[in-house]
Design an enzyme around this catalytic site. Structure first.
Site, PDB file in Angstrom:
ATOM      1  N   GLU A  41       0.839  -1.230  -0.031  1.00  0.00           N
ATOM      2  CA  GLU A  41      -0.010   0.042  -0.093  1.00  0.00           C
ATOM      3  C   GLU A  41       0.791   1.379  -0.018  1.00  0.00           C
ATOM      4  O   GLU A  41       0.466   2.437  -0.352  1.00  0.00           O
ATOM      5  CB  GLU A  41      -0.930  -0.164   1.216  1.00  0.00           C
ATOM      6  CG  GLU A  41      -2.007  -1.228   1.111  1.00  0.00           C
ATOM      7  CD  GLU A  41      -2.818  -1.255   2.331  1.00  0.00           C
ATOM      8  OE1 GLU A  41      -3.939  -1.096   2.245  1.00  0.00           O
ATOM      9  OE2 GLU A  41      -2.495  -1.210   3.499  1.00  0.00           O
ATOM     10  N   VAL A  92      -7.068   5.346   7.133  1.00  0.00           N
ATOM     11  CA  VAL A  92      -8.064   5.824   6.627  1.00  0.00           C
ATOM     12  C   VAL A  92      -8.866   7.313   7.633  1.00  0.00           C
ATOM     13  O   VAL A  92      -9.278   8.078   7.410  1.00  0.00           O
ATOM     14  CB  VAL A  92      -9.438   5.046   6.325  1.00  0.00           C
ATOM     15  CG1 VAL A  92      -9.143   4.343   4.932  1.00  0.00           C
ATOM     16  CG2 VAL A  92     -10.091   4.344   7.440  1.00  0.00           C
ATOM     17  N   LYS A 118     -11.965   2.484   1.479  1.00  0.00           N
ATOM     18  CA  LYS A 118     -10.879   2.129   0.729  1.00  0.00           C
ATOM     19  C   LYS A 118     -11.831   0.808  -0.127  1.00  0.00           C
ATOM     20  O   LYS A 118     -12.409  -0.012   0.476  1.00  0.00           O
ATOM     21  CB  LYS A 118      -9.845   1.237   1.491  1.00  0.00           C
ATOM     22  CG  LYS A 118      -8.962   2.460   2.062  1.00  0.00           C
ATOM     23  CD  LYS A 118      -8.047   1.782   3.096  1.00  0.00           C
ATOM     24  CE  LYS A 118      -7.182   0.932   2.629  1.00  0.00           C
ATOM     25  NZ  LYS A 118      -5.882   0.481   3.545  1.00  0.00           N
TER      26      LYS A 118
END
Length: 137
Positions: A41, A92, A118
């Site tokens: 990521e 997030v 996401k």
């Protein structure tokens, strides 16, 4: 609007709501960005969906069909995209807080709800994420 990336937040139940208000919203803003704590990521952008609802005080300035008297959703959307492109974010929750700050830096915005999703983080789901509500007194 202030350029600060910090704002004093209050629990939503302690927020004073304006006597006259309207809602400005941005729904399903799609951004490919670096977000997450896992190694892949940090190097591969992934799709994130951002939705925002802002309570805007109408008592300060009448709209009067004048662009300068409104909270501009295009300006806010651009600021959110710029933020997402500027830096990797681990969580997030962190992204949601930073988006809330962007919105609450507008004097007339008293309350904001931010939803960050996401879209490909977990197989066999539509999305995962967080929704926060922040306000000012």
């Amino acid at each position: 609007m202030a350029k600060s990336e910090t704002a004093k937040f209050h629990h939503p139940f302690r927020v004073t709501h304006p006597t006259a208000s309207h809602t400005v919203f941005i729904t399903d803003l799609l951004i490919n960005m670096l977000i997450g704590v896992f190694a892949h990521e940090k190097t591969t952008p992934q799709p994130v969906r951002v939705s925002i609802e802002m309570t805007v005080d109408d008592s300060q300035v009448p709209v009067a069909d004048d662009y300068h008297n409104v909270v501009c959703y295009q300006t806010i959307a651009s600021a959110v995209v710029d933020l997402a492109m500027r830096e990797h974010v681990n969580l997030v929750e962190t992204l949601a807080e930073k988006v809330a700050v962007i919105c609450l830096n507008y004097e007339r915005v008293s309350l904001v709800k931010v939803k960050i999703e996401k879209l490909k983080a977990i197989e066999n789901t539509t999305s995962v994420g967080v929704e926060i509500v922040r306000g000012k007194q």
